[in-house]
Motif scaffolding. Sequence first.
Motif, mmCIF file in Angstrom:
data_model
loop_
_atom_site.group_PDB
_atom_site.id
_atom_site.type_symbol
_atom_site.label_atom_id
_atom_site.label_comp_id
_atom_site.label_asym_id
_atom_site.label_seq_id
_atom_site.Cartn_x
_atom_site.Cartn_y
_atom_site.Cartn_z
ATOM 1 N N PRO A 1 42.185 6.109 66.146
ATOM 2 C CA PRO A 1 41.970 5.304 67.355
ATOM 3 C C PRO A 1 42.029 6.101 68.650
ATOM 4 N N ASN A 2 42.799 7.169 68.690
ATOM 5 C CA ASN A 2 42.853 7.952 69.919
ATOM 6 C C ASN A 2 41.610 8.812 70.130
ATOM 7 N N ASP A 3 40.805 8.987 69.088
ATOM 8 C CA ASP A 3 39.547 9.731 69.220
ATOM 9 C C ASP A 3 38.373 8.832 69.559
ATOM 10 N N ALA A 4 38.523 7.534 69.309
ATOM 11 C CA ALA A 4 37.404 6.616 69.514
ATOM 12 C C ALA A 4 36.889 6.595 70.952
ATOM 13 N N PRO A 5 37.748 6.566 71.984
ATOM 14 C CA PRO A 5 37.222 6.533 73.351
ATOM 15 C C PRO A 5 36.380 7.752 73.705
ATOM 16 N N GLU A 6 36.818 8.932 73.268
ATOM 17 C CA GLU A 6 36.054 10.150 73.565
ATOM 18 C C GLU A 6 34.698 10.134 72.875
ATOM 19 N N LEU A 7 34.661 9.691 71.631
ATOM 20 C CA LEU A 7 33.388 9.612 70.917
ATOM 21 C C LEU A 7 32.477 8.564 71.551
ATOM 22 N N THR B 1 43.181 3.782 61.012
ATOM 23 C CA THR B 1 42.480 3.123 62.094
ATOM 24 C C THR B 1 43.402 2.078 62.699
ATOM 25 N N GLY B 2 43.085 1.636 63.881
ATOM 26 C CA GLY B 2 43.927 0.622 64.505
ATOM 27 C C GLY B 2 43.911 0.743 66.012
ATOM 28 N N LEU B 3 45.081 0.563 66.613
ATOM 29 C CA LEU B 3 45.202 0.573 68.065
ATOM 30 C C LEU B 3 46.421 1.399 68.462
ATOM 31 N N ASP C 1 38.676 -0.678 75.003
ATOM 32 C CA ASP C 1 37.480 -1.323 74.458
ATOM 33 C C ASP C 1 36.922 -0.523 73.284
ATOM 34 N N ALA C 2 36.899 0.801 73.415
ATOM 35 C CA ALA C 2 36.402 1.650 72.335
ATOM 36 C C ALA C 2 37.325 1.569 71.126
ATOM 37 N N GLN C 3 38.638 1.514 71.360
ATOM 38 C CA GLN C 3 39.568 1.380 70.237
ATOM 39 C C GLN C 3 39.348 0.074 69.489
ATOM 40 N N PHE C 4 39.205 -1.013 70.215
ATOM 41 C CA PHE C 4 38.963 -2.301 69.559
ATOM 42 C C PHE C 4 37.657 -2.278 68.767
ATOM 43 N N ALA C 5 36.606 -1.709 69.362
ATOM 44 C CA ALA C 5 35.308 -1.660 68.674
ATOM 45 C C ALA C 5 35.414 -0.846 67.387
ATOM 46 N N ALA C 6 36.089 0.299 67.461
ATOM 47 C CA ALA C 6 36.233 1.141 66.276
ATOM 48 C C ALA C 6 37.101 0.457 65.224
ATOM 49 N N PHE C 7 38.175 -0.167 65.640
ATOM 50 C CA PHE C 7 39.068 -0.859 64.709
ATOM 51 C C PHE C 7 38.306 -1.949 63.955
ATOM 52 N N GLU C 8 37.572 -2.753 64.681
ATOM 53 C CA GLU C 8 36.836 -3.836 64.033
ATOM 54 C C GLU C 8 35.762 -3.294 63.100
ATOM 55 N N ALA C 9 35.126 -2.195 63.479
ATOM 56 C CA ALA C 9 34.125 -1.584 62.603
ATOM 57 C C ALA C 9 34.763 -1.075 61.320
ATOM 58 N N HIS C 10 35.939 -0.455 61.430
ATOM 59 C CA HIS C 10 36.650 0.022 60.236
ATOM 60 C C HIS C 10 37.063 -1.137 59.331
ATOM 61 N N ILE C 11 37.496 -2.233 59.918
ATOM 62 C CA ILE C 11 37.850 -3.413 59.118
ATOM 63 C C ILE C 11 36.652 -3.867 58.299
ATOM 64 N N GLN D 1 44.167 1.119 56.103
ATOM 65 C CA GLN D 1 45.405 1.750 56.567
ATOM 66 C C GLN D 1 45.442 1.698 58.088
ATOM 67 N N ILE D 2 46.443 1.027 58.630
ATOM 68 C CA ILE D 2 46.505 0.754 60.060
ATOM 69 C C ILE D 2 47.450 1.715 60.781
ATOM 70 N N HIS D 3 46.946 2.269 61.880
ATOM 71 C CA HIS D 3 47.753 3.000 62.859
ATOM 72 C C HIS D 3 48.055 2.017 63.984
ATOM 73 N N ASP D 4 49.331 1.715 64.200
ATOM 74 C CA ASP D 4 49.747 0.719 65.182
ATOM 75 C C ASP D 4 50.864 1.322 66.020
#
Length: 297
Positions: free
Chosen positions: A95-101, A129-131, A142-152, A163-166
């Motif tokens: 999740p911490n990489d999602a905003p940069e990507l 994945t997670g938040l 916003d990018a974290q939420f989008a990536a999390f939902e895509a992984h789900i 596997q959730i990172h929270d």
Amino acid sequence: MTDASHVRSRSDGGRRDRSWPEEPRPLAVAVYDNHTHLEVADGDAPLDVATQLARAGAAGVRGVVQVGTDVATSIWSAELAAVEARVLAAVAIHPNDAPELAAAGSLDDALETISELAARPRVRAVGETGLDFFRTGEEGRDAQFAAFEAHIEIAKRTGTTLQIHDRDAHDAVVETLLRVGAPEKTVFHCFSGDEELARICAEHGWYLSFAGTVSFSNASGLRAALASAPRELVLVETDAPYLTPTPFRGRPNAPYLIPYTLRSMAATLGIDEDELAADVAANTERVYGSWDDGLDG
């Protein structure tokens, strides 16, 4: 394939004791480390993967789930699991990489690669994945939420475990899982919540995976959550090379140190370590399947 030290190194500026902790008394009932990062080199003499796995086996750790956090480490994890009987893989964009990507316009491509990897027979989880609201500010959420939902959705489509990172995001993680619909098998990696989050997990059949943090002297709330959790939902992990259990906190972590964490958990629960190990092993196999299936060749 078994030497991953070139992939990533953990740097601390020389401030930590980087010697390997002493090997524990082996567990009589073997368990699994359901979240580890074998690609991250640590210690004064970084151990190659073959040595790590041999040490783990000698300590009573039958197998591991090797976790990718970006495209490169996810590919490496999937390829290692395909040929190594003691390894299953989890793949994801952290999740911490999602905003940069997302800012670079490459998040969708990265997620497509994760989706392809998740379909492989020995990739048994999508994660981590997670938040993470600790390391990522409002501008990246916003990018974290989008990536999390895509992984789900990838986990549900491929029938794999999530596997959730929270981190500092309990309410938002739970809300997202309930709104989008959690996969059948969902694991809170390195569970960091309280008794209330443990109750919510129990209500929905989500698994709680405890790392070395449960043994820390300041983790009374975490131990209370463990004590309140249904035994059939409890897992154990290292998150190696991070979160080394007491009495070696701050030193390099590795799968062979699982017995220290499991024994701390058994003491918290007031039960025999063999009983807890048997329960945790059965839970882990229920979540990820057999380590013997799907090997190449």
